[in-house]
Scaffold this motif. Sequence first.
Motif, PDB file in Angstrom:
ATOM      1  N   PHE A 111       0.853  -1.191   0.000  1.00 40.66           N
ATOM      2  CA  PHE A 111       0.000   0.000   0.000  1.00 40.66           C
ATOM      3  C   PHE A 111       0.889   1.241   0.000  1.00 40.66           C
ATOM      4  O   PHE A 111       2.034   1.207   0.476  1.00 40.66           O
ATOM      5  N   PRO A 112       0.391   2.350  -0.538  1.00 41.34           N
ATOM      6  CA  PRO A 112       1.185   3.584  -0.559  1.00 41.34           C
ATOM      7  C   PRO A 112       1.356   4.138   0.860  1.00 41.34           C
ATOM      8  O   PRO A 112       0.448   4.069   1.690  1.00 41.34           O
ATOM      9  N   LEU A 113       2.519   4.670   1.097  1.00 40.34           N
ATOM     10  CA  LEU A 113       2.836   5.179   2.432  1.00 40.34           C
ATOM     11  C   LEU A 113       2.356   6.621   2.576  1.00 40.34           C
ATOM     12  O   LEU A 113       2.427   7.408   1.628  1.00 40.34           O
ATOM     13  N   PRO A 114       1.881   7.000   3.762  1.00 35.50           N
ATOM     14  CA  PRO A 114       1.433   8.379   3.966  1.00 35.50           C
ATOM     15  C   PRO A 114       2.624   9.332   4.031  1.00 35.50           C
ATOM     16  O   PRO A 114       3.769   8.920   4.234  1.00 35.50           O
ATOM     17  N   VAL A 115       2.332  10.607   3.855  1.00 35.36           N
ATOM     18  CA  VAL A 115       3.341  11.644   4.030  1.00 35.36           C
ATOM     19  C   VAL A 115       3.299  12.070   5.496  1.00 35.36           C
ATOM     20  O   VAL A 115       2.242  12.431   6.020  1.00 35.36           O
ATOM     21  N   VAL A 116       4.450  12.011   6.151  1.00 30.34           N
ATOM     22  CA  VAL A 116       4.517  12.310   7.588  1.00 30.34           C
ATOM     23  C   VAL A 116       5.343  13.566   7.798  1.00 30.34           C
ATOM     24  O   VAL A 116       6.494  13.648   7.347  1.00 30.34           O
ATOM     25  N   LEU A 117       4.744  14.536   8.481  1.00 34.38           N
ATOM     26  CA  LEU A 117       5.439  15.750   8.884  1.00 34.38           C
ATOM     27  C   LEU A 117       5.551  15.761  10.407  1.00 34.38           C
ATOM     28  O   LEU A 117       4.577  15.465  11.108  1.00 34.38           O
ATOM     29  N   VAL A 118       6.738  16.080  10.902  1.00 35.63           N
ATOM     30  CA  VAL A 118       6.960  16.146  12.352  1.00 35.63           C
ATOM     31  C   VAL A 118       7.250  17.591  12.719  1.00 35.63           C
ATOM     32  O   VAL A 118       8.227  18.181  12.239  1.00 35.63           O
ATOM     33  N   ALA A 119       6.387  18.154  13.557  1.00 27.79           N
ATOM     34  CA  ALA A 119       6.542  19.545  13.993  1.00 27.79           C
ATOM     35  C   ALA A 119       7.184  19.577  15.372  1.00 27.79           C
ATOM     36  O   ALA A 119       6.700  18.916  16.299  1.00 27.79           O
ATOM     37  N   THR A 120       8.272  20.307  15.491  1.00 25.55           N
ATOM     38  CA  THR A 120       8.916  20.530  16.788  1.00 25.55           C
ATOM     39  C   THR A 120       8.320  21.786  17.403  1.00 25.55           C
ATOM     40  O   THR A 120       8.420  22.874  16.832  1.00 25.55           O
ATOM     41  N   VAL A 121       7.663  21.622  18.553  1.00 21.98           N
ATOM     42  CA  VAL A 121       6.904  22.719  19.145  1.00 21.98           C
ATOM     43  C   VAL A 121       7.374  22.985  20.569  1.00 21.98           C
ATOM     44  O   VAL A 121       8.047  22.159  21.193  1.00 21.98           O
ATOM     45  N   LYS A 122       6.983  24.149  21.071  1.00 16.44           N
ATOM     46  CA  LYS A 122       7.277  24.541  22.448  1.00 16.44           C
ATOM     47  C   LYS A 122       6.075  24.203  23.330  1.00 16.44           C
ATOM     48  O   LYS A 122       4.955  24.044  22.836  1.00 16.44           O
ATOM     49  N   PRO A 123       6.303  24.096  24.646  1.00 16.10           N
ATOM     50  CA  PRO A 123       5.194  23.701  25.539  1.00 16.10           C
ATOM     51  C   PRO A 123       4.015  24.667  25.529  1.00 16.10           C
ATOM     52  O   PRO A 123       2.894  24.267  25.845  1.00 16.10           O
ATOM     53  N   ASN A 124       4.248  25.941  25.188  1.00 15.69           N
ATOM     54  CA  ASN A 124       3.168  26.934  25.264  1.00 15.69           C
ATOM     55  C   ASN A 124       2.363  27.043  23.968  1.00 15.69           C
ATOM     56  O   ASN A 124       1.658  28.025  23.755  1.00 15.69           O
ATOM     57  N   ILE A 125       2.444  26.045  23.101  1.00 17.61           N
ATOM     58  CA  ILE A 125       1.729  26.108  21.828  1.00 17.61           C
ATOM     59  C   ILE A 125       0.216  26.032  22.068  1.00 17.61           C
ATOM     60  O   ILE A 125      -0.264  25.316  22.950  1.00 17.61           O
ATOM     61  N   ASP A 126      -0.527  26.782  21.285  1.00 20.08           N
ATOM     62  CA  ASP A 126      -1.993  26.764  21.332  1.00 20.08           C
ATOM     63  C   ASP A 126      -2.475  25.663  20.389  1.00 20.08           C
ATOM     64  O   ASP A 126      -2.542  25.846  19.177  1.00 20.08           O
ATOM     65  N   ARG A 127      -2.838  24.509  20.967  1.00 16.70           N
ATOM     66  CA  ARG A 127      -3.174  23.361  20.142  1.00 16.70           C
ATOM     67  C   ARG A 127      -4.462  23.583  19.355  1.00 16.70           C
ATOM     68  O   ARG A 127      -4.595  23.081  18.239  1.00 16.70           O
ATOM     69  N   GLN A 128      -5.416  24.296  19.881  1.00 11.75           N
ATOM     70  CA  GLN A 128      -6.663  24.510  19.151  1.00 11.75           C
ATOM     71  C   GLN A 128      -6.429  25.305  17.869  1.00 11.75           C
ATOM     72  O   GLN A 128      -6.923  24.929  16.794  1.00 11.75           O
ATOM     73  N   LYS A 129      -5.673  26.389  17.976  1.00 17.99           N
ATOM     74  CA  LYS A 129      -5.374  27.186  16.789  1.00 17.99           C
ATOM     75  C   LYS A 129      -4.469  26.415  15.832  1.00 17.99           C
ATOM     76  O   LYS A 129      -4.622  26.511  14.605  1.00 17.99           O
ATOM     77  N   PHE A 130      -3.529  25.653  16.379  1.00 16.37           N
ATOM     78  CA  PHE A 130      -2.628  24.856  15.537  1.00 16.37           C
ATOM     79  C   PHE A 130      -3.419  23.827  14.745  1.00 16.37           C
ATOM     80  O   PHE A 130      -3.245  23.684  13.520  1.00 16.37           O
ATOM     81  N   ASP A 131      -4.299  23.092  15.421  1.00 18.28           N
ATOM     82  CA  ASP A 131      -5.101  22.072  14.746  1.00 18.28           C
ATOM     83  C   ASP A 131      -6.028  22.699  13.697  1.00 18.28           C
ATOM     84  O   ASP A 131      -6.228  22.140  12.608  1.00 18.28           O
TER      85      ASP A 131
END
Length: 282
Positions: A111-131
């Motif tokens: 099967f074709p493999l997905p494209v994976v991106l890894v984001a290096t973030v800081k602890p104070n990231i706003d996950r709602q806005k990021f998502d």
Amino acid sequence: MAYKVAQAAKKALSLDYSGANRLLLLMTIMLCWLIAVGAASITIFSNVYQVWQLNQQGQISLYLLPSSDDSEIQNLQEKLVAFPAVSAIQKLDQHKVQSLLQPYFQTTQAFPLPVVLVATVKPNIDRQKFDALVHTLAPTAEIDDNRAMLQVIAKTVNLSQWGIFVFSVILMGIMSLLVILTVRTGLREQKKALSILQFLGGTDAFLTNLIVRQIVLRSLLGWGIALCIAIAIVVCIAFIWPFLGNLLTPQVWLVLFFTPLLLPIIAWVTASTTAYSIVQKS
């Protein structure tokens, strides 16, 4: 003259020949060792969790469809790098993705493999806005959210700490009972000598001090032996698994040293109250 009298009184009220006193030494070694190893283990476990938690919180994985366009991926990377609290965005090559999926599938070639991106973030990231930004730029993207797993493991660590605390309280109770048994048995065997010393003018405080000193010295000896055994075990474990060496922080050694010291303190308090009560009533 007073020194000779004190030595004679100490010999008369010696608990060395009491079976309960010998049992107290062995049990003190075992109880101190259990508390030391348990407290040190949970501290090391907490250090492992903190390191793992920081690593998990510091990275967010994004999974894109294999058919994702290169320009779409590049646009997503550029927008996310500019997002507050995001340090970097890395696209994993197909060999890396294949190695990650290999343990879960017999073959990754079917099967074709997905494209994976890894984001290096800081602890104070706003996950709602990021998502929200990710789903706006790539609606089909899957975000690897470890927050639920982090909460479960955090609860496990807390329960383990409470478990060690309750276990330590139980061991302290056992220590108190052993001291009471030792004092009562020893004074019962030395009842005649105790009566003679009281007749010769020995005060309650003086006679109590003679008994308590023996209990405290015996418990401190057990603490020292248990501490040496516990340190030897921790050093051997660190030698066998070198990666644990970085987790042996000063806090681990302080916990290993001071936590079992509570048992000699409990022995001193229990012996003082028990011996004084018996001496007064005799």
